[in-house]
Design a protein around this motif. Structure first.
Motif, PDB file in Angstrom:
ATOM      1  N   GLN A 179       0.811  -1.329  -0.165  1.00 10.50           N
ATOM      2  CA  GLN A 179      -0.135  -0.160   0.535  1.00 10.50           C
ATOM      3  C   GLN A 179       0.935   1.369  -0.289  1.00 10.50           C
ATOM      4  O   GLN A 179       1.990   1.550   0.597  1.00 10.50           O
ATOM      5  CB  GLN A 179      -0.358  -0.098   1.164  1.00 10.50           C
ATOM      6  CG  GLN A 179      -1.848   1.073   1.682  1.00 10.50           C
ATOM      7  CD  GLN A 179      -2.452   0.750   2.478  1.00 10.50           C
ATOM      8  OE1 GLN A 179      -3.031  -0.031   3.593  1.00 10.50           O
ATOM      9  NE2 GLN A 179      -3.605   1.751   2.581  1.00 10.50           N
ATOM     10  N   HIS A 229       2.627  -3.995  12.303  1.00  6.35           N
ATOM     11  CA  HIS A 229       0.764  -3.879  11.173  1.00  6.35           C
ATOM     12  C   HIS A 229       1.538  -3.395   9.902  1.00  6.35           C
ATOM     13  O   HIS A 229       1.002  -2.735   8.723  1.00  6.35           O
ATOM     14  CB  HIS A 229       0.513  -1.686  11.449  1.00  6.35           C
ATOM     15  CG  HIS A 229       0.004  -2.270  13.162  1.00  6.35           C
ATOM     16  ND1 HIS A 229      -1.061  -3.013  12.441  1.00  6.35           N
ATOM     17  CD2 HIS A 229      -0.448  -2.307  14.955  1.00  6.35           C
ATOM     18  CE1 HIS A 229      -2.157  -2.928  14.041  1.00  6.35           C
ATOM     19  NE2 HIS A 229      -1.123  -2.333  14.860  1.00  6.35           N
ATOM     20  N   GLY A 230       3.152  -3.690   9.652  1.00  5.58           N
ATOM     21  CA  GLY A 230       3.756  -3.865   8.231  1.00  5.58           C
ATOM     22  C   GLY A 230       5.076  -2.418   8.553  1.00  5.58           C
ATOM     23  O   GLY A 230       5.729  -2.160   9.474  1.00  5.58           O
ATOM     24  N   MET A 268      -4.227  -1.263   9.207  1.00  7.36           N
ATOM     25  CA  MET A 268      -4.243  -0.320  10.075  1.00  7.36           C
ATOM     26  C   MET A 268      -5.292   0.970  10.213  1.00  7.36           C
ATOM     27  O   MET A 268      -6.049   0.387   9.587  1.00  7.36           O
ATOM     28  CB  MET A 268      -3.302   0.074   8.737  1.00  7.36           C
ATOM     29  CG  MET A 268      -2.203  -0.836   8.252  1.00  7.36           C
ATOM     30  SD  MET A 268      -0.734   0.047   8.758  1.00  7.36           S
ATOM     31  CE  MET A 268      -0.163   1.427   8.510  1.00  7.36           C
ATOM     32  N   GLY A 293       7.585  -0.418   6.093  1.00  5.48           N
ATOM     33  CA  GLY A 293       7.808   0.748   4.652  1.00  5.48           C
ATOM     34  C   GLY A 293       9.313   1.292   4.227  1.00  5.48           C
ATOM     35  O   GLY A 293      10.214   0.920   4.632  1.00  5.48           O
ATOM     36  N   LEU A 317       0.984   4.951   1.193  1.00  6.76           N
ATOM     37  CA  LEU A 317       0.570   5.838   1.909  1.00  6.76           C
ATOM     38  C   LEU A 317       1.159   7.181   2.078  1.00  6.76           C
ATOM     39  O   LEU A 317       2.712   7.095   2.163  1.00  6.76           O
ATOM     40  CB  LEU A 317       0.643   5.190   3.685  1.00  6.76           C
ATOM     41  CG  LEU A 317      -0.362   3.764   3.591  1.00  6.76           C
ATOM     42  CD1 LEU A 317      -0.158   3.367   5.300  1.00  6.76           C
ATOM     43  CD2 LEU A 317      -1.184   4.664   3.448  1.00  6.76           C
ATOM     44  N   LEU A 319       5.814  -0.126  11.700  1.00  6.52           N
ATOM     45  CA  LEU A 319       4.501   0.971  12.352  1.00  6.52           C
ATOM     46  C   LEU A 319       4.245  -0.765  13.169  1.00  6.52           C
ATOM     47  O   LEU A 319       4.478  -1.816  12.389  1.00  6.52           O
ATOM     48  CB  LEU A 319       3.953   0.270  11.065  1.00  6.52           C
ATOM     49  CG  LEU A 319       4.120   1.260  10.164  1.00  6.52           C
ATOM     50  CD1 LEU A 319       2.765   1.653   9.254  1.00  6.52           C
ATOM     51  CD2 LEU A 319       4.250   2.825  10.154  1.00  6.52           C
ATOM     52  N   HIS A 362       3.187  -5.545   3.970  1.00  6.18           N
ATOM     53  CA  HIS A 362       1.490  -5.967   4.556  1.00  6.18           C
ATOM     54  C   HIS A 362       0.885  -5.737   5.676  1.00  6.18           C
ATOM     55  O   HIS A 362       1.582  -5.167   7.011  1.00  6.18           O
ATOM     56  CB  HIS A 362       3.141  -7.353   5.791  1.00  6.18           C
ATOM     57  CG  HIS A 362       4.147  -7.411   4.920  1.00  6.18           C
ATOM     58  ND1 HIS A 362       3.201  -9.271   4.364  1.00  6.18           N
ATOM     59  CD2 HIS A 362       5.439  -8.184   4.288  1.00  6.18           C
ATOM     60  CE1 HIS A 362       4.568  -9.736   3.223  1.00  6.18           C
ATOM     61  NE2 HIS A 362       5.466  -8.849   3.521  1.00  6.18           N
ATOM     62  N   PRO A 363       0.830  -4.297   5.255  1.00  9.92           N
ATOM     63  CA  PRO A 363      -0.414  -3.651   6.724  1.00  9.92           C
ATOM     64  C   PRO A 363      -1.431  -4.203   6.768  1.00  9.92           C
ATOM     65  O   PRO A 363      -2.199  -4.877   5.646  1.00  9.92           O
ATOM     66  CB  PRO A 363      -0.616  -2.686   4.696  1.00  9.92           C
ATOM     67  CG  PRO A 363      -1.133  -2.991   3.680  1.00  9.92           C
ATOM     68  CD  PRO A 363       0.470  -3.618   3.276  1.00  9.92           C
ATOM     69  N   TRP A 364      -1.694  -4.180   8.056  1.00 14.08           N
ATOM     70  CA  TRP A 364      -2.426  -4.711   8.667  1.00 14.08           C
ATOM     71  C   TRP A 364      -3.439  -4.820   9.479  1.00 14.08           C
ATOM     72  O   TRP A 364      -1.985  -3.644  10.995  1.00 14.08           O
ATOM     73  CB  TRP A 364      -1.487  -6.617   9.072  1.00 14.08           C
ATOM     74  CG  TRP A 364      -2.461  -7.415  10.158  1.00 14.08           C
ATOM     75  CD1 TRP A 364      -3.385  -8.618   9.308  1.00 14.08           C
ATOM     76  CD2 TRP A 364      -3.165  -7.898  10.862  1.00 14.08           C
ATOM     77  NE1 TRP A 364      -4.266  -8.924   9.732  1.00 14.08           N
ATOM     78  CE2 TRP A 364      -3.371  -8.274  11.514  1.00 14.08           C
ATOM     79  CE3 TRP A 364      -2.457  -6.968  12.469  1.00 14.08           C
ATOM     80  CZ2 TRP A 364      -4.795  -9.763  12.218  1.00 14.08           C
ATOM     81  CZ3 TRP A 364      -3.406  -7.871  13.100  1.00 14.08           C
ATOM     82  CH2 TRP A 364      -4.510  -9.010  13.174  1.00 14.08           C
ATOM     83  N   VAL A 381       4.433   0.270   1.853  1.00 14.37           N
ATOM     84  CA  VAL A 381       4.284  -0.370   2.551  1.00 14.37           C
ATOM     85  C   VAL A 381       4.033  -1.703   2.472  1.00 14.37           C
ATOM     86  O   VAL A 381       3.092  -1.789   1.779  1.00 14.37           O
ATOM     87  CB  VAL A 381       2.918   0.213   4.108  1.00 14.37           C
ATOM     88  CG1 VAL A 381       2.877  -0.213   4.664  1.00 14.37           C
ATOM     89  CG2 VAL A 381       4.126   1.586   4.252  1.00 14.37           C
TER      90      VAL A 381
END
Length: 240
Positions: free
Chosen positions: A2, A109-110, A23, A112, A4, A126, A19-21, A17
């Motif tokens: 993603q 949460h990932g 968020m 980046g 961002l 994150l 593996h955004p999870w 980013v």
């Protein structure tokens, strides 16, 4: 994956980013007195989201591109940005190893990377923010001698648990941990490496990970090594 645009205090930075999870819908990060305390024990910068759920760890470029342009281009621009070898990615992978070994870590949460060469803060991790947890060093210093020995027993037990999974932590000190209100140890700074295959070499790698400065003195290092030897010996016998 993603893309961002994230506000940091008054500056907005763009990150790719991975593996955004889980968020937040809108992520706005800012410095606090707590993150300033974190920065006293690390070379990274820390920020917290407005809703107090996400802690961001930002690692700046190693080299100044004005003073060391060739080193910056090779290490910080090509290797870290375009080959994705950022500190955040390495730490994200290490945290997964710790969790797989059964140790407690914050939820990630990932991670980046900023591809913008004008952004010196290329590396972004994150993770879950734990506002009521205390830094491990602060927690250890507040204990009496009996409590410090009990904490070292638990600490060494988790070192052995990680070793049983085939890894050793590369920077083993209390401020790489948080301790929750229920006295759970949470590993927040993860840089691990694979243990050698030879039995004697494994023990040497584990023993060298315990140092005087990082464990608050020779007394605690010696006690930790003694407990490590005993627990590792039991583990080795059980698997032989």
């Amino acid at each position: 994956m993603q893309l961002l645009d994230i506000p940091f205090n008054d500056a907005r930075r763009r990150y790719l980013v991975f593996h955004p999870w889980h968020m937040p819908d809108r992520l706005h990060l800012a410095s606090t007195t707590t993150t300033q305390e974190f920065e006293q024990h690390a070379s990274s910068r820390f920020y917290v989201s407005d809703d107090q759920t996400v802690l961001a760890k930002v690692v700046p470029d190693k080299f100044d591109k004005r003073h060391h342009p060739f080193q910056w281009f090779g290490r910080d621009y090509l290797e870290k940005r375009w080959l994705l070898q950022t500190d955040a990615r390495k730490e994200f992978l290490s945290l997964r190893i710790l969790r797989k070994a059964g140790l407690q870590t914050p939820t990630c949460h990932g991670w980046g990377v900023s591809l913008n060469p004008r952004n010196r803060n290329a590396s972004l991790l994150l993770m879950e923010y734990l506002p009521t947890a205390r830094p491990g060093g602060e927690y250890f210093d507040a204990l009496d001698e009996a409590g410090k020995h009990r904490f070292l027993e638990r600490f060494v037990g988790e070192v052995v648990q990680l070793a049983k999974a085939g890894f050793v932590h590369r920077d083993l000190h209390y401020n790489n941990l948080l301790v929750t209100a229920s006295d759970d140890i949470v590993w927040i700074d993860a840089h691990v490496r694979t243990l050698p295959r030879n039995t004697d070499a494994k023990w040497q790698a584990l023993s060298r990970s315990l140092t005087v400065n990082k464990l608050r003195g020779e007394t605690y290092r010696r006690y930790a090594e003694q407990r490590l030897r005993e627990q590792w010996s039991h583990t080795s016998q059980a698997t032989s």
